[in-house]
Design a protein around this motif. Structure first.
Motif, PDB file in Angstrom:
ATOM      1  N   UNK A 281     -42.844  10.818 -41.279  1.00  0.00           N
ATOM      2  CA  UNK A 281     -41.584  10.859 -40.530  1.00  0.00           C
ATOM      3  C   UNK A 281     -40.449  10.178 -41.299  1.00  0.00           C
ATOM      4  N   UNK A 282     -39.247  10.690 -41.122  1.00  0.00           N
ATOM      5  CA  UNK A 282     -38.098  10.135 -41.830  1.00  0.00           C
ATOM      6  C   UNK A 282     -37.934   8.640 -41.575  1.00  0.00           C
ATOM      7  N   UNK A 283     -38.182   8.187 -40.359  1.00  0.00           N
ATOM      8  CA  UNK A 283     -38.017   6.761 -40.052  1.00  0.00           C
ATOM      9  C   UNK A 283     -38.913   5.878 -40.906  1.00  0.00           C
TER      10      UNK A 283
ATOM     11  N   UNK B 293     -28.280  18.341 -35.361  1.00  0.00           N
ATOM     12  CA  UNK B 293     -29.157  18.968 -36.340  1.00  0.00           C
ATOM     13  C   UNK B 293     -29.769  20.252 -35.803  1.00  0.00           C
ATOM     14  N   UNK B 294     -29.888  20.375 -34.476  1.00  0.00           N
ATOM     15  CA  UNK B 294     -30.435  21.572 -33.879  1.00  0.00           C
ATOM     16  C   UNK B 294     -31.941  21.674 -33.957  1.00  0.00           C
ATOM     17  N   UNK B 295     -32.635  20.564 -34.191  1.00  0.00           N
ATOM     18  CA  UNK B 295     -34.096  20.582 -34.282  1.00  0.00           C
ATOM     19  C   UNK B 295     -34.724  20.364 -32.912  1.00  0.00           C
ATOM     20  N   UNK B 296     -36.041  20.609 -32.830  1.00  0.00           N
ATOM     21  CA  UNK B 296     -36.754  20.440 -31.567  1.00  0.00           C
ATOM     22  C   UNK B 296     -37.002  18.974 -31.228  1.00  0.00           C
ATOM     23  N   UNK B 297     -36.994  18.120 -32.248  1.00  0.00           N
ATOM     24  CA  UNK B 297     -37.218  16.688 -32.045  1.00  0.00           C
ATOM     25  C   UNK B 297     -36.088  15.927 -32.729  1.00  0.00           C
TER      26      UNK B 297
ATOM     27  N   UNK C 134     -41.314   7.873 -27.995  1.00  0.00           N
ATOM     28  CA  UNK C 134     -41.501   7.927 -29.440  1.00  0.00           C
ATOM     29  C   UNK C 134     -42.160   6.671 -30.000  1.00  0.00           C
ATOM     30  N   UNK C 135     -42.438   5.710 -29.164  1.00  0.00           N
ATOM     31  CA  UNK C 135     -42.958   4.447 -29.672  1.00  0.00           C
ATOM     32  C   UNK C 135     -44.373   4.554 -30.223  1.00  0.00           C
TER      33      UNK C 135
END
Length: 230
Positions: free
Chosen positions: A30-32, A15-19, A56-57
């Motif tokens: 957040x998408x999740x 995706x080329x994103x920073x995260x 990320x938890x």
């Protein structure tokens, strides 16, 4: 019981994103969080296990506080070297509280448009089977190429299907199917159902959902932004 195993260990480099893509915010969440909320609300899901890196938890816990409306979260599992090893880690942790006859429903955090009906259909199709995989038929003519440059042969598209997540499996049988591939073969696995097929498990196919978008490219992300804004 059906345990949802959410895979959120990917880096999302394409995706080329920073995260990682699953933590990008869409509509201030957040998408999740989209699949967390749906799986928490669905009556077929008894528990949720999430594969995620430790860094990320904390973010995921904040999502759980808001969107795990029925408090189904049971724990985190650490990612493996590839997707299938992440699944294997998740299965090992799930077996600490679930029965081998129970079902694991494997879903990607980067598929936020999972529908209630798909979960229901997967659960229903498990009757009499070791696993279930949603599939989409091929609409275009399909060819095989050995060298990637010229056509080697025409394939029969009526016999070829594209697999989707979520996929469901009997926990004990699927765990053993993956265990037998360790330590090396499992690193070559590309699809969740592949170990089950190699082990001779009986896998049912059900109709997939063309709207069940997997966010992989910037175009996918923009499409989801538009859909989520409606």
């Amino acid at each position: 019981m059906t345990v949802a195993l959410i895979l959120s260990g990917g880096s999302g480099v394409r995706l080329g994103a920073d995260i990682p893509k699953q933590y990008i915010e869409v509509n201030d969440r957040p998408i999740i969080s989209y699949c967390i909320e749906l799986l928490s609300r669905h009556g077929e899901i008894g528990a949720i296990q999430i594969v995620a890196a430790q860094e990320w938890q904390t973010l995921i816990r904040s999502c759980l506080e808001k969107y795990d409306v029925n408090s189904k979260f049971r724990g985190f599992s650490l990612p493996g070297e590839n997707r299938q090893l992440s699944i294997y880690h998740g299965l090992a942790d799930i077996r600490e509280y679930a029965e081998d006859s129970d079902v694991v429903l494997i879903h990607d955090a980067a598929r936020p448009l999972l529908s209630e009906q798909m979960i229901t259909d997967c659960a229903a199709a498990m009757e009499g089977h070791d696993g279930v995989m949603p599939v989409l038929p091929m609409k275009d003519t399909v060819y095989r190429s050995v060298d990637g440059k010229t056509v080697s042969e025409l394939l029969e598209r009526t016999e070829i299907y594209a697999g989707q997540a979520p996929e469901a499996f009997r926990i004990g049988l699927y765990y053993e199917a993956n265990r037998r591939l360790c330590p090396d073969q499992i690193r070559q696995i590309n699809g969740s159902t592949e170990p089950a097929i190699m082990a001779g498990m009986n896998i049912a196919m059900i109709p997939g959902d063309e709207g069940n978008l997997k966010i992989t490219t910037p175009g996918d992300l923009e499409r989801f932004r538009r859909l989520a804004a409606k």
